[in-house]
Design a protein around this motif. Structure first.
Motif, PDB file in Angstrom:
ATOM      1  N   ALA A  21       0.840  -1.210   0.000  1.00 22.36           N
ATOM      2  CA  ALA A  21       0.000   0.000   0.000  1.00 22.36           C
ATOM      3  C   ALA A  21       0.865   1.247   0.000  1.00 22.36           C
ATOM      4  CB  ALA A  21      -0.927  -0.019   1.208  1.00 22.36           C
ATOM      5  N   VAL A  22       1.934   1.232   0.810  1.00 25.07           N
ATOM      6  CA  VAL A  22       2.816   2.405   0.841  1.00 25.07           C
ATOM      7  C   VAL A  22       3.446   2.600  -0.527  1.00 25.07           C
ATOM      8  CG1 VAL A  22       4.793   3.525   1.949  1.00 25.07           C
ATOM      9  CG2 VAL A  22       3.301   2.068   3.292  1.00 25.07           C
ATOM     10  N   LEU A  23       3.893   1.500  -1.118  1.00 22.90           N
ATOM     11  CA  LEU A  23       4.525   1.608  -2.428  1.00 22.90           C
ATOM     12  C   LEU A  23       3.544   2.135  -3.465  1.00 22.90           C
ATOM     13  CD1 LEU A  23       6.663  -1.647  -2.392  1.00 22.90           C
ATOM     14  CD2 LEU A  23       7.531   0.691  -2.566  1.00 22.90           C
ATOM     15  N   PHE A  24       2.313   1.663  -3.433  1.00 24.48           N
ATOM     16  CA  PHE A  24       1.312   2.199  -4.353  1.00 24.48           C
ATOM     17  C   PHE A  24       1.166   3.706  -4.154  1.00 24.48           C
ATOM     18  CE2 PHE A  24       0.127  -1.350  -6.606  1.00 24.48           C
ATOM     19  CZ  PHE A  24      -0.450  -2.374  -5.874  1.00 24.48           C
ATOM     20  N   ARG A  25       1.116   4.097  -2.890  1.00 20.72           N
ATOM     21  CA  ARG A  25       0.826   5.500  -2.596  1.00 20.72           C
ATOM     22  C   ARG A  25       1.987   6.412  -2.954  1.00 20.72           C
ATOM     23  NH1 ARG A  25      -2.643   4.164   2.957  1.00 20.72           N
ATOM     24  NH2 ARG A  25      -4.431   3.393   1.774  1.00 20.72           N
ATOM     25  N   ILE A  26       3.215   5.886  -2.777  1.00 22.14           N
ATOM     26  CA  ILE A  26       4.323   6.772  -3.124  1.00 22.14           C
ATOM     27  C   ILE A  26       4.659   6.671  -4.606  1.00 22.14           C
ATOM     28  CG2 ILE A  26       5.273   6.711  -0.808  1.00 22.14           C
ATOM     29  CD1 ILE A  26       7.450   4.884  -1.693  1.00 22.14           C
ATOM     30  N   SER A  27       4.032   5.711  -5.282  1.00 18.76           N
ATOM     31  CA  SER A  27       4.342   5.560  -6.705  1.00 18.76           C
ATOM     32  C   SER A  27       3.267   6.134  -7.606  1.00 18.76           C
ATOM     33  CB  SER A  27       4.535   4.089  -7.045  1.00 18.76           C
ATOM     34  OG  SER A  27       3.287   3.413  -7.010  1.00 18.76           O
ATOM     35  N   GLU A  28       2.313   6.782  -7.032  1.00 16.88           N
ATOM     36  CA  GLU A  28       1.221   7.324  -7.841  1.00 16.88           C
ATOM     37  C   GLU A  28       1.736   8.266  -8.912  1.00 16.88           C
ATOM     38  OE1 GLU A  28      -3.026   7.157  -5.514  1.00 16.88           O
ATOM     39  OE2 GLU A  28      -2.146   9.105  -5.961  1.00 16.88           O
ATOM     40  N   ASP A  29       2.771   8.986  -8.553  1.00 14.70           N
ATOM     41  CA  ASP A  29       3.304   9.956  -9.501  1.00 14.70           C
ATOM     42  C   ASP A  29       4.554   9.429 -10.198  1.00 14.70           C
ATOM     43  OD1 ASP A  29       2.528  12.642  -7.206  1.00 14.70           O
ATOM     44  OD2 ASP A  29       1.317  11.698  -8.777  1.00 14.70           O
ATOM     45  N   LYS A  30       4.828   8.158  -9.974  1.00 12.29           N
ATOM     46  CA  LYS A  30       6.070   7.632 -10.526  1.00 12.29           C
ATOM     47  C   LYS A  30       5.852   7.143 -11.954  1.00 12.29           C
ATOM     48  CE  LYS A  30       8.778   7.912  -6.878  1.00 12.29           C
ATOM     49  NZ  LYS A  30       9.114   6.784  -6.024  1.00 12.29           N
ATOM     50  N   SER A  31       6.987   6.731 -12.557  1.00 17.49           N
ATOM     51  CA  SER A  31       6.935   6.261 -13.932  1.00 17.49           C
ATOM     52  C   SER A  31       6.289   4.884 -13.990  1.00 17.49           C
ATOM     53  CB  SER A  31       8.341   6.167 -14.505  1.00 17.49           C
ATOM     54  OG  SER A  31       9.018   5.114 -13.838  1.00 17.49           O
ATOM     55  N   SER A  32       5.928   4.491 -15.176  1.00 15.66           N
ATOM     56  CA  SER A  32       5.302   3.178 -15.344  1.00 15.66           C
ATOM     57  C   SER A  32       6.309   2.077 -15.074  1.00 15.66           C
ATOM     58  CB  SER A  32       4.723   3.039 -16.754  1.00 15.66           C
ATOM     59  OG  SER A  32       5.771   3.080 -17.704  1.00 15.66           O
ATOM     60  N   ASP A  33       7.592   2.335 -15.380  1.00 17.11           N
ATOM     61  CA  ASP A  33       8.614   1.334 -15.070  1.00 17.11           C
ATOM     62  C   ASP A  33       8.621   1.015 -13.583  1.00 17.11           C
ATOM     63  OD1 ASP A  33      11.176   2.341 -17.465  1.00 17.11           O
ATOM     64  OD2 ASP A  33       9.384   1.081 -17.629  1.00 17.11           O
ATOM     65  N   TYR A  34       8.553   2.084 -12.842  1.00 20.19           N
ATOM     66  CA  TYR A  34       8.538   1.923 -11.385  1.00 20.19           C
ATOM     67  C   TYR A  34       7.332   1.102 -10.981  1.00 20.19           C
ATOM     68  CZ  TYR A  34       8.606   3.241  -6.454  1.00 20.19           C
ATOM     69  OH  TYR A  34       8.645   3.207  -5.090  1.00 20.19           O
ATOM     70  N   ARG A  35       6.204   1.463 -11.530  1.00 20.83           N
ATOM     71  CA  ARG A  35       4.980   0.764 -11.147  1.00 20.83           C
ATOM     72  C   ARG A  35       5.029  -0.679 -11.609  1.00 20.83           C
ATOM     73  NH1 ARG A  35       2.670   5.890 -12.459  1.00 20.83           N
ATOM     74  NH2 ARG A  35       2.023   5.202 -14.525  1.00 20.83           N
ATOM     75  N   LYS A  36       5.681  -0.906 -12.708  1.00 18.80           N
ATOM     76  CA  LYS A  36       5.796  -2.294 -13.186  1.00 18.80           C
ATOM     77  C   LYS A  36       6.650  -3.092 -12.234  1.00 18.80           C
ATOM     78  CE  LYS A  36       5.604  -0.952 -17.945  1.00 18.80           C
ATOM     79  NZ  LYS A  36       6.502  -0.502 -18.987  1.00 18.80           N
ATOM     80  N   ARG A  37       7.705  -2.454 -11.814  1.00 23.03           N
ATOM     81  CA  ARG A  37       8.582  -3.180 -10.887  1.00 23.03           C
ATOM     82  C   ARG A  37       7.814  -3.540  -9.622  1.00 23.03           C
ATOM     83  NH1 ARG A  37      14.382  -2.046  -8.061  1.00 23.03           N
ATOM     84  NH2 ARG A  37      14.279  -3.971  -6.885  1.00 23.03           N
TER      85      ARG A  37
END
Lengths: 726, 81
Positions: free
Chosen positions: A632-648
């Motif tokens: 959940a934390v990762l989702f929340r801090i990755s909202e503005d991140k790149s898709s690569d990040y979200r894929k990882r």
């Protein structure tokens, strides 16, 4: 010292003889006492004597009596001829004559001397008889033995002869031998009675002890004769009370094995002595306690508590149970025999000592009774006792309640429903610095406020009864760590109720918790290199770290609290705690970060503190709570991140969330198609395989044109049924 | 969408599955969700529906367990009255 040559005569005759010797010398009554006035006529200052005629017929008699005769008559009225009265020269009714004044003290003196004469006679008699009686007690003829025993028993009735007997080791040994070898009931009774009589003096106890009396008396505990039993147990009781070495001797003679079965007798006084013996033998002696257990002691003792009313017996029995209640083997046996319920019957009576003993025993037993049924009555009484001012009573009531509400939903509900929360709050207020009351009271409140259907009721009740400020105050200095630990846990539970969030904040819970957390964490860091766990008052600082973070986690569900927590620069510490070797600490740290990350600003700080790396690791945790919070934390801090990040993130999640749940994995693969309208994101090149190369996440560039949301926002379609909230 | 093709879902679909599960677990544990997250769940109600039955039934995070206090560590002697 009277002459030994005096003849053995009746007391009056002896006295008469003594009188004669007394009056043959000038004792001083005639001449020495200056206050005595000759009554032949001479007057003296201060006193006026005139002859008084009581009645006309005695007028002649009184002229013939001298003062000496009046003194003798006053001191020895038994020597007066029958019918003759003591004459008096009293003229004034308000003033006694000297003779009258001397009469009573002289009577007392005379009686004392008479007793001494008799005593000496009894002693003489006994001294002469002892050797012969000793021999007769060992005779082959049982009739002789019986007669000798009866005489010896008679001799013990008088103090002087009794003393002589106990001063003869041979006599006592003979009595002991006769007692244990006789087949005659009467002989057994007499000899047991002799020993019983002797056991009232220290000298007698020593004599019995030295003559091997203890094993013999223990054997007599199997006698079918009630009187023998009574003499034997009472004598043993006196020995146990007053004779050094007796306890060991009774134990060696298997006394416990013989005594425990006697608990089935029905005479309350007998039982009182027997139970007192058991207490004396088992106090501080583990082996004795195990012997009592092995012989069915707990069941018999509980039976007595249930079925008798004699206060002394209940008290002595409760003392034995108290002694046994610290033995880990006896404890469950007492509980299983219904000990909690039986002891609970005696908490509201008039005997203070009985009530207190029962309470201490219940407290000792309570950690073994968490699964016991039928304790409703006891719980209600204990809640009532929380109103007491007696610190012993409070200590026990809070302690018992704390344990009985441990992991027991039924007990929790009952205590909550009968006003337990309010009563416990008052106990906390009255406890002050008494940790023996405060700690169990807070623990009990902590139990009541979670893990049962009425937990919410309890959480609200604490607030309603003004408990929150008092509880938060317990976090202050001086810190007694067990109380702090319990309080932190309670605050966490209280925060589960949304209505409590503001009162907790207003009472200053958050800064206190943060400061405690910092202090405890610094302590753990200081000792980290030594690989030693630090304990303070028996509490590890890691437990305080976990507790405080856990409380802050729940407090952070409230937006204002969340802001206050974040404003105290706590995020770096929480990120650091993600590296803790204690799984629970990781869980609560991930949990609080999960709540804080709801706020964008905090999410950015969490990211800036490098939380992603440890969170990625935590995705692989076997603890579902940890993995969920981390994701959940990762989702929340990755909202503005790149898709690569979200894929990882997605890849990591894929290999962690479902790894222990193959069915879910299968289901996820075969589930119903996704909603139409999904727009695929622009993917940069091939999708990276698992085994992702080492690219630090925080080095990934955030490009403006990649900021479009991964999943486009759709208008809410009311025809789509939203699942029921969990 | 991809049923007739090779087994397994696309990365995007996996992501959605996982995120739905995480959010449902969060709700189960009593945590808050952002407005976006709530909207996400509403958008993927079908996935939510299928995931619901896959969630563990036992409580996940209820805080520290109750612990008994051991009082019977030592014997105390009372006055003989």
């Amino acid at each position: 010292m009277m002459s030994r040559q005096m003849s053995e005569a009746e007391s009056t005759v002896k006295v008469a003889e003594w009188q004669q010797t007394y009056y043959s010398s000038d004792s001083g009554i005639q001449s020495g006492a200056t206050t005595v006035r000759d009554d032949e006529g001479s007057e003296c200052s201060g006193k006026k004597y005139t002859t008084v005629v009581e009645n006309h017929s005695d007028a002649e008699a009184q002229y013939t009596l001298t003062r000496a005769q009046r003194v003798r008559a006053a001191m020895f009225p038994e020597t007066l001829p029958e019918g003759e009265a003591v004459l008096t020269t009293q003229t004034d009714q308000n003033q006694q004559t000297n003779v009258q004044r001397l009469a009573e003290p002289s009577q007392l003196l005379k009686n004392a001397i008479v007793h001494l004469i008799n005593y000496q006679d009894d002693a003489d008699l006994a001294t002469r008889a002892v050797p012969e009686l000793t021999k007769l007690l060992a005779d082959d003829d049982q009739v002789v033995v019986n007669k000798a025993a009866m005489i010896v028993n008679q001799l013990t009735r008088k103090e002087a002869s009794r003393r002589v007997l106990m001063q003869s080791p041979q006599m006592v040994a003979a009595v002991v031998r006769a007692m244990q070898s006789t087949g005659d009931m009467e002989t057994a009774r007499c000899t047991a009675s002799v020993l019983h009589s002797l056991s009232h003096q220290r000298e007698g106890l020593l004599a019995i002890f030295k003559s091997g009396g203890i094993p013999a008396l223990v054997r007599m505990l199997s006698s079918p004769m009630e009187s023998v039993l009574f003499y034997a147990i009472t004598t043993l009781h006196n020995l146990l009370l007053h004779q050094e070495g007796a306890k060991m001797a009774v134990r060696l003679a298997d006394g416990l094995q013989r005594m425990v079965p006697l608990l089935k007798k029905s005479n309350p006084k007998f039982l009182a002595i027997t139970t007192d013996c058991l207490q004396l033998l088992s106090y501080g002696n583990q082996e004795s306690k195990l012997i009592i257990l092995a012989n069915g002691g707990p069941e018999s003792l509980v039976y007595i508590m249930r079925n008798y009313n004699y206060e002394k017996l209940l008290w002595t029995t409760s003392r034995v149970l108290k002694v046994l209640s610290v033995c880990p083997s006896n404890k469950p046996a007492i509980v299983d025999a219904g000990g909690m319920q039986a002891l609970g019957q005696h908490l509201t009576g008039t005997s203070q000592r009985l009530t207190q003993n029962c309470l201490w025993t219940l407290r000792n037993l309570s950690d073994a009774a968490t699964k016991q049924e039928g304790l409703d009555g006891l719980l209600q009484v204990l809640v009532t006792q929380l109103g007491s001012d007696d610190v012993n009573m409070l200590t026990c009531a809070t302690g018992i309640l704390s344990n009985l509400t441990c992991n027991n939903a039924r007990n929790k509900a009952l205590v909550t429903q009968c006003g337990g929360v309010e009563a416990l709050i008052h106990a906390v207020l009255r406890a002050g610095e008494k940790e023996d009351v405060a700690e169990p009271a807070v623990c009990a409140l902590r139990h009541l406020t979670s893990r049962h259907p009425d937990a919410e009721l309890a959480q609200n009740a604490v607030r309603i009864h003004y408990g929150i400020p008092a509880i938060v105050k317990l976090l202050g200095q001086p810190h007694y760590w067990p109380v702090v630990k319990a309080t932190v846990g309670l605050i966490r539970n209280l925060a589960l109720c949304p209505t409590n969030q503001a009162p907790l904040r207003e009472a200053g819970a958050i800064p206190r918790l943060v400061n405690l957390l910092l202090k405890a964490h610094q302590d753990t860091q200081r000792h980290a290199s030594s690989a030693q766990q630090t304990y303070q008052d028996g509490v590890r600082m890691e437990e305080i770290v976990e507790g405080c973070t856990g409380a802050l986690h729940i407090l952070a569900r409230d937006p204002m609290n969340r802001g206050e927590i974040a404003s105290m620069q706590t995020i770096p510490l929480f990120v650091q705690l993600l590296y803790s070797y204690v799984e629970n600490v990781k869980r609560v740290a991930a949990g609080v970060l999960c709540e804080l990350a709801l706020d964008k600003q905090s999410a950015e700080i969490i990211d800036a503190e490098g939380a992603s790396a440890p969170l990625m690791e935590l995705l692989h945790s076997t603890n579902e709570g940890i993995a969920t919070y981390a994701a959940a934390v990762l989702f929340r801090i990755s909202e503005d991140k790149s898709s690569d990040y979200r894929k990882r993130v997605s890849v990591e999640l894929t290999h962690s969330l479902f790894k222990h749940d193959p069915a879910a994995w299968e289901m996820a693969h075969n589930s119903i198609p996704l909603d139409p309208g999904y727009i695929a994101d622009d993917l940069d090149g091939a999708y990276p395989p698992y085994g992702y190369p080492d690219i630090p996440l925080d080095a990934l560039p955030l490009e403006a044109d990649m900021h479009e949301p991964y999943i486009p926002e759709m208008a809410y379609d009311p025809r789509q049924a939203y699942p029921e909230p969990l | 969408m991809n049923r007739e093709e090779a087994p397994g879902k696309s990365p995007e679909e996996m992501y959605i599955q996982q995120k739905v599960r995480v959010l449902l677990m969060l709700k189960k544990m009593g945590s808050n969700l952002t407005p976006n997250e709530e909207a996400f769940l509403r958008n993927y109600a079908g996935v939510v529906h299928s995931q619901m039955s896959q969630l563990p039934q036992h409580p996940i995070d209820q805080g520290a367990e109750d612990v008994v206090m051991a009082f019977s560590r030592s014997e105390t002697e009372d006055r003989r009255q």
